[in-house]
Scaffold this motif. Structure first.
Motif, PDB file in Angstrom:
ATOM      1  N   THR A  12     -88.374 -52.214 -71.132  1.00  0.00           N
ATOM      2  CA  THR A  12     -89.689 -52.781 -70.788  1.00  0.00           C
ATOM      3  C   THR A  12     -90.767 -52.303 -71.757  1.00  0.00           C
ATOM      4  OG1 THR A  12     -90.024 -51.018 -69.154  1.00  0.00           O
ATOM      5  CG2 THR A  12     -89.179 -53.123 -68.350  1.00  0.00           C
ATOM      6  N   GLN A  16     -91.683 -55.748 -72.953  1.00  0.00           N
ATOM      7  CA  GLN A  16     -92.825 -56.169 -72.137  1.00  0.00           C
ATOM      8  C   GLN A  16     -94.145 -55.703 -72.743  1.00  0.00           C
ATOM      9  OE1 GLN A  16     -92.778 -54.817 -68.047  1.00  0.00           O
ATOM     10  NE2 GLN A  16     -94.438 -56.193 -67.445  1.00  0.00           N
ATOM     11  N   ILE A 295     -87.023 -60.545 -69.112  1.00  0.00           N
ATOM     12  CA  ILE A 295     -88.345 -60.007 -68.777  1.00  0.00           C
ATOM     13  C   ILE A 295     -89.353 -61.122 -68.513  1.00  0.00           C
ATOM     14  CG2 ILE A 295     -90.330 -58.830 -69.840  1.00  0.00           C
ATOM     15  CD1 ILE A 295     -88.316 -56.763 -70.901  1.00  0.00           C
ATOM     16  N   LYS A 299     -91.313 -62.001 -65.043  1.00  0.00           N
ATOM     17  CA  LYS A 299     -92.773 -62.097 -64.967  1.00  0.00           C
ATOM     18  C   LYS A 299     -93.201 -63.436 -64.366  1.00  0.00           C
ATOM     19  CE  LYS A 299     -95.012 -60.968 -68.748  1.00  0.00           C
ATOM     20  NZ  LYS A 299     -95.235 -60.819 -70.211  1.00  0.00           N
TER      21      LYS A 299
END
Length: 334
Positions: A12, A16, A295, A299
């Motif tokens: 992440t 991210q 990811i 989201k």
């Protein structure tokens, strides 16, 4: 041994939040932890392999959606012989659950697909004979697919904006006229944001189509009055060349006026690329495609990304992981 929580933290942080592995290495070192970027890179590749069955499940769900938005962007791969490789993007649904069109059963899915080429065959191979609506920009590679192509008014508008800027003191009357007319189309879409599919369709037939017909008449007249090599001439010709695709959004209330869904979905990758600049190998680029997909789909489904990735890795450690329950819309109900 790397725990699911540590792996989720690394994944992440990179995908991210755009934190390159060399920076993560330095951060771990500040806490007295010796963890090299080479080790983390190996972990990421192995994690991507674990996520591949989930990625494939999402891929099959995506191909069942009535509308897919697509886009592509460049990617530097150091060990590739080609100057530019490409990350292709395919998305369905809306940017978030709250952005869904009412009374539809579309799923929010965002998938990346790495290739060392921009050939239309890349899209053909990914879409596997998909014959629904495919919303794209004007790139001709998508013509090779079996999908019904839907144009993008954001791209058309952008070209008239460039014409207006290029006109300078000479005046931009024609560009302004086109921009004002396109703005009227967008005002209608703003009013339709939370309406049902049927209302969107009927309103476009009543209000948008007459505006589009006026614009088309103006384009056909103006193309003979403007030099083709100017920015304005290029904008007019782009619209005429793309016209059939540009007006198709009025055919179905599920469709959007532009391809902003795909452009927003690919943006996290573009932002991340500014930080880590390149992939060393094709294997690393493929791993990035898988992990960005997981990811961004998480989201889009309003999940806590860190917890989702960690839970998936935990499930993958079992002898017979249940991939179906890891699909975001099933995971959210657990």
């Amino acid at each position: 041994y790397a725990t699911p929580s540590l792996l989720s933290q690394i994944i992440t942080s990179k995908y991210q939040y755009g934190l390159p592995l060399y920076r993560q290495e330095a951060m771990f070192k500040q806490h007295g932890i010796e963890l090299s970027r080479k080790t983390m890179a190996d972990w990421i590749v192995r994690c991507a392999e674990l996520f591949k069955p989930l990625y494939e499940q999402l891929h099959q769900h995506l191909l069942k959606q009535p509308v897919i938005a697509a886009d592509e962007t460049t990617l530097k791969v150091v060990e590739s012989e080609k100057a530019n490789s490409y990350m292709w993007l395919y998305a369905s649904g809306a940017d978030s659950p709250s952005g869904n069109i009412p009374d539809t059963a579309t799923s929010n899915i965002v998938l990346y697909d790495y290739h060392n080429s921009r050939a239309g065959q890349c899209a053909v191979d990914f879409l596997q004979g998909y014959s629904g609506y495919l919303q794209v920009d004007g790139y001709q590679g998508y013509e090779q697919t079996q999908a019904t192509l839907i144009g993008c008014w954001a791209h058309a508008r952008r070209k008239f904006m460039e014409a207006k800027k290029g006109a300078g003191k000479k005046g931009s009357g024609k560009a302004d006229w086109a921009l004002n007319h396109i703005q009227k189309l967008y005002r209608i879409e703003t009013q339709l944001k939370d309406k049902t599919v049927e209302v969107r369709y009927l309103t476009r037939q009543k209000k948008s189509l007459p505006l589009l017909n006026q614009l088309h008449t103006w384009l056909e007249k103006s193309v003979h009055q403007v030099l083709p090599k100017t920015k304005l001439g290029e904008a007019i010709q782009y619209c005429l060349n793309q016209w059939e695709k540009l007006v198709r959004y009025t055919l179905d209330g599920l469709l959007n006026i532009d391809n902003n869904r795909a452009e927003r979905a690919i943006k996290p990758f573009v932002i991340g690329r500014k930080n880590w600049l390149f992939s060393q190998t094709a294997t690393g680029a493929n791993a990035s495609a898988v992990l960005y997909s997981i990811i961004e789909t998480a989201k889009a489904n309003d999940l806590n990304v860190f917890e989702y990735v960690m839970s998936c890795l935990d499930e993958f450690s079992k002898p017979a992981p249940n991939i179906e329950q890891l699909l975001p819309w099933h995971f959210a109900k657990r």
